[in-house]
Scaffold this motif. Sequence first.
Motif, PDB file in Angstrom:
ATOM      1  N   ILE A  98       0.795  -1.232   0.000  1.00  0.00           N
ATOM      2  CA  ILE A  98       0.000   0.000   0.000  1.00  0.00           C
ATOM      3  C   ILE A  98       0.826   1.280   0.000  1.00  0.00           C
ATOM      4  CG2 ILE A  98      -1.710   1.328   1.304  1.00  0.00           C
ATOM      5  CD1 ILE A  98      -2.945  -1.274   2.208  1.00  0.00           C
ATOM      6  N   GLN A  99       1.849   1.359   0.812  1.00  0.00           N
ATOM      7  CA  GLN A  99       2.588   2.614   0.899  1.00  0.00           C
ATOM      8  C   GLN A  99       3.215   2.976  -0.449  1.00  0.00           C
ATOM      9  OE1 GLN A  99       5.707   2.231   3.790  1.00  0.00           O
ATOM     10  NE2 GLN A  99       7.074   1.124   2.418  1.00  0.00           N
ATOM     11  N   LYS A 100       3.557   4.243  -0.602  1.00  0.00           N
ATOM     12  CA  LYS A 100       4.115   4.730  -1.857  1.00  0.00           C
ATOM     13  C   LYS A 100       5.426   4.007  -2.184  1.00  0.00           C
ATOM     14  CE  LYS A 100       5.459   8.974  -4.258  1.00  0.00           C
ATOM     15  NZ  LYS A 100       5.659  10.440  -4.150  1.00  0.00           N
ATOM     16  N   ASP A 101       5.539   3.596  -3.439  1.00  0.00           N
ATOM     17  CA  ASP A 101       6.720   2.887  -3.936  1.00  0.00           C
ATOM     18  C   ASP A 101       6.941   1.554  -3.218  1.00  0.00           C
ATOM     19  OD1 ASP A 101       7.265   4.958  -5.718  1.00  0.00           O
ATOM     20  OD2 ASP A 101       8.433   6.050  -4.219  1.00  0.00           O
ATOM     21  N   ALA A 102       5.857   0.932  -2.757  1.00  0.00           N
ATOM     22  CA  ALA A 102       5.965  -0.399  -2.159  1.00  0.00           C
ATOM     23  C   ALA A 102       6.396  -1.397  -3.226  1.00  0.00           C
ATOM     24  CB  ALA A 102       4.622  -0.814  -1.563  1.00  0.00           C
ATOM     25  N   PRO A 103       7.106  -2.449  -2.836  1.00  0.00           N
ATOM     26  CA  PRO A 103       7.604  -3.410  -3.838  1.00  0.00           C
ATOM     27  C   PRO A 103       6.501  -4.070  -4.658  1.00  0.00           C
ATOM     28  CG  PRO A 103       7.873  -4.249  -1.598  1.00  0.00           C
ATOM     29  CD  PRO A 103       7.510  -2.805  -1.481  1.00  0.00           C
ATOM     30  N   LYS A 104       5.304  -4.228  -4.070  1.00  0.00           N
ATOM     31  CA  LYS A 104       4.178  -4.824  -4.786  1.00  0.00           C
ATOM     32  C   LYS A 104       2.946  -3.935  -4.642  1.00  0.00           C
ATOM     33  CE  LYS A 104       5.751  -9.603  -4.322  1.00  0.00           C
ATOM     34  NZ  LYS A 104       5.385 -10.988  -3.912  1.00  0.00           N
ATOM     35  N   GLU A 105       3.135  -2.665  -4.904  1.00  0.00           N
ATOM     36  CA  GLU A 105       2.067  -1.688  -4.698  1.00  0.00           C
ATOM     37  C   GLU A 105       0.852  -1.983  -5.571  1.00  0.00           C
ATOM     38  OE1 GLU A 105       1.476   3.185  -4.664  1.00  0.00           O
ATOM     39  OE2 GLU A 105       3.328   2.257  -5.393  1.00  0.00           O
ATOM     40  N   VAL A 106      -0.317  -2.027  -4.947  1.00  0.00           N
ATOM     41  CA  VAL A 106      -1.563  -2.254  -5.678  1.00  0.00           C
ATOM     42  C   VAL A 106      -2.178  -0.917  -6.054  1.00  0.00           C
ATOM     43  CG1 VAL A 106      -2.021  -4.503  -4.635  1.00  0.00           C
ATOM     44  CG2 VAL A 106      -2.827  -2.427  -3.481  1.00  0.00           C
ATOM     45  N   ASN A 107      -3.092  -0.958  -6.991  1.00  0.00           N
ATOM     46  CA  ASN A 107      -3.710   0.256  -7.525  1.00  0.00           C
ATOM     47  C   ASN A 107      -4.897   0.660  -6.657  1.00  0.00           C
ATOM     48  OD1 ASN A 107      -4.428   2.396  -9.112  1.00  0.00           O
ATOM     49  ND2 ASN A 107      -5.271   1.159 -10.774  1.00  0.00           N
ATOM     50  N   LEU A 108      -4.692   1.674  -5.824  1.00  0.00           N
ATOM     51  CA  LEU A 108      -5.746   2.171  -4.932  1.00  0.00           C
ATOM     52  C   LEU A 108      -5.914   3.665  -5.126  1.00  0.00           C
ATOM     53  CD1 LEU A 108      -4.784   0.310  -1.612  1.00  0.00           C
ATOM     54  CD2 LEU A 108      -6.625  -0.310  -3.189  1.00  0.00           C
ATOM     55  N   ASP A 109      -7.136   4.134  -4.944  1.00  0.00           N
ATOM     56  CA  ASP A 109      -7.386   5.572  -5.033  1.00  0.00           C
ATOM     57  C   ASP A 109      -6.847   6.260  -3.777  1.00  0.00           C
ATOM     58  OD1 ASP A 109      -9.952   5.972  -3.072  1.00  0.00           O
ATOM     59  OD2 ASP A 109     -10.064   4.062  -4.160  1.00  0.00           O
ATOM     60  N   PHE A 110      -6.714   7.574  -3.880  1.00  0.00           N
ATOM     61  CA  PHE A 110      -6.105   8.350  -2.795  1.00  0.00           C
ATOM     62  C   PHE A 110      -6.894   8.233  -1.492  1.00  0.00           C
ATOM     63  CE2 PHE A 110      -5.839  12.330  -0.358  1.00  0.00           C
ATOM     64  CZ  PHE A 110      -4.482  12.377  -0.102  1.00  0.00           C
TER      65      PHE A 110
END
Length: 234
Positions: free
Chosen positions: A143-155
Motif C-alpha cells: 500500500i505505501q508509496k513505492d511499495a515493492p508490490k504496490e496495488v492500484n488504490l485511489d487516494f
Amino acid sequence: MENPLLLFPQLNISASKDKSYYKVMKSTIKEEPHKESKPGAKQKRNRLSLLLQKSEFHEGDHLGKPGSLTKAASVSPEEAVKWGESFDKLLSEKAGLDAFTKFLKTEFSEENIEFWIACEDYKKSKTAHELLPKAKTIYETFIQKDAPKEVNLDFQTKEVTSQTIEQPIITTFDAAQNTVYRLMEQDSYPRFLRSDPYLNLVKGRNPSRPTLRRRSRSFTVSDFQGVRPDFTIW
C-alpha cells in the motif's frame, strides 16, 4: 629444384639441411590446437555456469506461463465450469485460486491476488497482538508509496487505510481489499475465462500436450504429368 624429402621425412633417408625447420613446423602445428582447446573449454564452463544461473533464477517461473494451470490433470471439466459461475466461486476453491494466481503472473499483476490473500490471512488473526506486525507488513508491501508490490488504490482508500496502521483493527484493510477485489472481478476475471488454458480445462484437454498437426499433402509424379518445362527461363 627443392628437396622433396622435406614433405616426406618418414622415409628415413639422409636428412636435409631443412629437416630442423620441418620439426619446428611440426611441433608448432601440434601446439596450436592445444592452445585453442583451452579457451574452448573455458567457454564451455562459462556457458554451463550461465545456464545454471538462469535455471536457478527462473526456477518456478514456468508455473506462470500460459498453458500450465495448476493441477490441470486433476481438475475435472465440471469443476472448471463452476469457476465461471462467479468470481467468488473461483476464489473459494483452492485449485481455482491457484489457477487464477498463475494466470495473473502471465499478466504481471499477481500483486492483486497476493494482497487479497494477505488480507484474508490478516482477518483470521485471533488476538490483537497478531494484528500489528501483520498490518505493517501488508502496508509496507502493498500500500505505501513505492511499495515493492504496490496495488492500484485511489487516494481516499489509501488515506483511510494508513490512518489505522499504528493501531490496526480487524477491518483495517477491508476498503482496500474490496477495491482490489472489484478490480480483479471486472478486469482480470473475464480475461481468465477467455484464456486458452482455462478453456482447455473446460474441454477436458491437457494444456501441456501439444496439438497434433495435420500432415500436409505430398506431391506425386502424376501431379506433374502433362506439364512441359519452360526453357525460356534459362
